[in-house]
Every structure is written in C-alpha cells, then in structure tokens.
Design an enzyme around this catalytic site. Structure first.
Site, mmCIF file in Angstrom:
data_model
loop_
_atom_site.group_PDB
_atom_site.id
_atom_site.type_symbol
_atom_site.label_atom_id
_atom_site.label_comp_id
_atom_site.label_asym_id
_atom_site.label_seq_id
_atom_site.Cartn_x
_atom_site.Cartn_y
_atom_site.Cartn_z
ATOM 1 N N LYS A 9 26.989 62.008 67.889
ATOM 2 C CA LYS A 9 26.376 62.965 68.867
ATOM 3 C C LYS A 9 24.851 62.598 68.624
ATOM 4 C CE LYS A 9 30.043 64.504 70.853
ATOM 5 N NZ LYS A 9 30.869 65.489 70.366
HETATM 6 C C1 LIG Z 1 32.235 66.242 70.414
HETATM 7 C C2 LIG Z 1 32.572 66.917 71.865
HETATM 8 C C3 LIG Z 1 33.264 68.307 71.435
HETATM 9 C C4 LIG Z 1 33.895 68.621 70.055
HETATM 10 O O1 LIG Z 1 32.788 68.714 69.094
HETATM 11 P P1 LIG Z 1 33.288 68.470 67.631
HETATM 12 O O2 LIG Z 1 31.714 69.044 66.869
HETATM 13 O O3 LIG Z 1 33.686 67.313 67.318
HETATM 14 O O4 LIG Z 1 34.474 69.459 67.478
HETATM 15 C C5 LIG Z 1 33.454 69.238 72.431
HETATM 16 N N1 LIG Z 1 33.335 68.765 73.714
HETATM 17 C C6 LIG Z 1 32.500 67.853 73.991
HETATM 18 C C7 LIG Z 1 32.151 67.434 75.500
HETATM 19 C C8 LIG Z 1 32.354 66.713 72.979
HETATM 20 O O5 LIG Z 1 31.782 65.573 73.317
#
Ligand SMILES: *Cc1c(COP(=O)(O)O)cnc(C)c1O
Length: 387
Positions: free
Chosen positions: A184
């Site tokens: 992210k």
């Molecule tokens: C990465 C992601 C999640 C989950 O995030 P985590 O921190 O890995 O639990 C949920 N929704 C979207 C759109 C994502 O890209």
C-alpha cells in the site's frame, strides 16, 4: 532487455524506520504502546479525522466496523466486485449479504447510478472502494445514503493521501478504513486504521479490537496504568503493535512525496502507452480530486491479441517485469461462484475488466529507467502477440 527482475511493488524502508523498530525492540515495549499512540495521532491529523483507531489490518477494520454498526443476518451491504476479497468476505463473515453493483469503465470505481438500483429496505450500508487510489464520487453516494438512511463505509485501503474535492479521504462524514500492508502507499508491515467522526462508533471499534477491555487497558503494565481491567464485551485481538507503528511513524511524513513520485511514473506510462490500441489505460474521474496512484491498471484488449491476460503477465515476466492482478472480480472467485453466483451479464463492466486487468510496476523507489523497461516490455509483448 533488463537483467534483473523488477517486482510490481516493493516498500521504501529506510534507516529511520529500521532504527525506530530497533529502538522499540530494545525498549522492552514491543506491542501496543506509546508509538501506536503517536502514529494514531499523526495519521488522524494527516487525514483530518476526529477519531482514528489503529488495528492489525484493514480487514480487521472492516470486520469491526460492520460489527460495531450491528450489521448481521438479514442485512444487505452494497459494494463493488472490483476489490480485494476481504471487503466482501467480511460482509459474509458478519452474516450479512453482499450485493455487488457494477463499476464505471474508465476509473473502475463503483458506478453510483448502479448503486441506486440495488437499494432495498434491507440495505444497511454501502462500501465504496477508492480503486487504485482514485476517489469514488462521494457526493452522490452521500445523497443516496441520506435518502435511504444507510451508512457509508469507505474501503480506503488504496486511498492514504487521496482527496475528493479538496478534502482528504478520512475526513468525510463517513467511516474510512486504511491499510498499511507492504504494497500500500505507506506501510507498517501489516496494519490498518479506522477513521471516523462518529465518537460512539470509534469507542465500540476500540473496545472490540482488544478483548473488549475498557479504554487504555494497554497501559495496565506501565507505571501510569492500573493492572486491573474490565471486560466490557467479548472482543477480538486486532491491536496494532509498537514495532508496526515504529515503521508507520516514519512512513507517514513521506506519503506526499511517495504520491508525487507515483503520479510521475503513472503519467509517464499514460504518455508512453497511449498509442497502443491493445491497451485501455486508466482514466481520471471528471471531478476535482487527488489520485494517490496506488496502482496502475491498464486493461489488455485480449480480442486484439492471440494470448489471454494471464499469459500476457507470464510474457512480461520473461522480460523480467513483474505485474500484479488487482483484481479478479469477486464473483469470479471459486467460493463466490459456488455460494453467491452472479451471472457475468449482471455485472458486464466488472466481468470485462476482470479478464483483462493487470497492475504494472508502480512504487516510489523505481527509477524512470525501470519505468522505461516496463514500457519496452509491454510493447514487445504486444508486437509479438498482435493479431
Ligand atoms: C489491501 C486491501 C484490503 C485489506 O487490507 P489488509 O490491511 O491487508 O487487511 C482491503 N481492501 C482493499 C481494496 C485492499 O486493497
């Protein structure tokens, strides 16, 4: 052709992050503590949210938000099929029914006009996902929410630093859930944050995240805390650790520069790939916003090639270029095909994108030469397999 493999994403971790983690490890305070508090406050201030709750992941944030809103059996939650599975899986795990509304062709964000058609008396919430870091059109969503008395929960996993009409995602009158997974825009290793203006909801999520212990229970082993605590309700174990927050504290000040860098690379791709008929490039929404460029996701027009998308990705790998898949649409996954089947013609745009989408490398540390290598590889795969 380049001689080293370029992954589709890799985090930027520098000495400041490393030293801060080492400091936590040496301090004897590893789990939830003062650094989580510092990161919470810094992130809350950055997005402009009245309340922020740090968690072990965005998935945990989605789970607790739905539970705190009392969502369960018999309730319907409208969301997009073009998302990571956890958005929809959390709805299912709360006992509610996910209802998928189709997406817009250019931005791949949820199509607000399709959302209206899906609202029923059972609808309790809408979960828009700011796909690739580009804000969904929030004003019409808020109007719908007001008209039908439903909640808006933003899946802001891609949207740290995204702005909608001059306002940061996280500061709107809703609930926003961010992710700090390594891919992210900023990372804490694993981690997430729920941001909201709703104090009661913030309290409930805080309780649920740590065994249902009363507030500030993390201090119970410190000089300033009391070893006694009370369980207010049965809760989960979704707290963020100080060794995670230690990373986040030094990532957050870099976020704006990271986004600028991501935008430069994305716009380079846009310029260099625009003439290729075999690709449909991502487009900007017409309203004022800041796109955080979490992902760069062209669609491969497979009818103009002799290979499919998966093979296209394999061919890129032969040129030492990594790629990602964000996303195979929810209704194309095995469990959903079996248990919540939706025919492709009910979600035509998402079904089309699902078979054609891929994510090209995009991360702040990559160089313009790296981006040039990506363009060269994409072009040579297209030349080789053009019909
Ligand atoms: C990465 C992601 C999640 C989950 O995030 P985590 O921190 O890995 O639990 C949920 N929704 C979207 C759109 C994502 O890209």
């Amino acid at each position: 052709m380049r001689t080293t493999f370029l992954p589709f994403s890799t985090p930027t971790i520098e000495d400041a992050e490393i030293n801060e983690v080492v400091d936590s490890l040496k301090s004897g305070w590893i789990t939830t503590g003062p650094k989580v508090k510092r990161f919470e406050e810094a992130f809350r201030a950055y997005v402009g949210a009245p309340f922020a709750i740090p968690l072990s992941s965005a998935t945990a944030g989605l789970h607790l938000t739905l539970l705190a809103l009392g969502i369960g059996e018999g309730d319907e939650i409208i969301t997009t099929p073009m998302t990571f599975a956890s958005t929809v899986s959390m709805i299912v795990l709360c006992g509610a029914t996910p209802v998928l509304a189709d997406i817009e062709p250019g931005t791949l964000n949820i199509d607000v006009s399709k959302v209206r058609d899906k609202i029923t008396p059972r609808t309790k919430a809408i979960i828009p996902v700011h796909f690739a870091g580009q804000s969904c059109d929030m004003d019409p969503l808020f109007s719908l929410a007001a008209e039908f008395g439903v909640k808006i929960i933003e899946d802001a996993a891609h949207a740290a630093g995204t702005e909608y009409k001059g306002k940061r995602i996280g500061s709107l009158k809703s609930i926003s859930i961010f992710s700090f997974h390594p891919n992210k825009n900023i990372t804490t290793g694993e981690g997430g944050m729920v941001c909201t203006a709703d104090e009661a909801l913030a309290e409930e999520v805080s309780l649920l995240k740590f065994h249902g212990m009363n507030r500030e229970a993390w201090k119970r082993f410190a000089a300033s805390g009391s070893p006694n605590y009370d369980i207010m309700l049965p809760g989960f174990k979704y707290n963020m650790m100080d060794i995670q927050a230690a990373i986040g504290i030094h990532q957050l000040p870099k976020l704006d520069n990271f986004i600028d860098r991501r935008r430069d690379i994305a716009e380079f791709y846009n310029r260099e790939l625009v003439d290729l008929d075999e690709l449909a490039l991502p487009t900007y929404a017409p309203y004022r916003q800041r796109h955080a460029w979490h992902l760069y996701t062209p669609l491969v027009r497979i009818e103009q090639l002799t290979i499919d998308r998966d093979r296209f990705m394999e061919e890129l790998k032969k040129h030492n270029i990594g790629s990602g898949l964000h996303y195979k649409a929810i209704h194309h996954h095995a469990w959903y095909r079996k248990n919540k089947p939706v025919p492709d013609n009910a979600l035509p745009i998402a079904s089309y994108a699902s078979e054609r989408i891929l994510s090209l490398p995009l991360f702040p540390k990559m160089t313009m030469d790296d981006a040039g290598d990506v363009v060269e590889a994409v072009k040579s795969v297209i030349m080789e397999f053009r019909r």
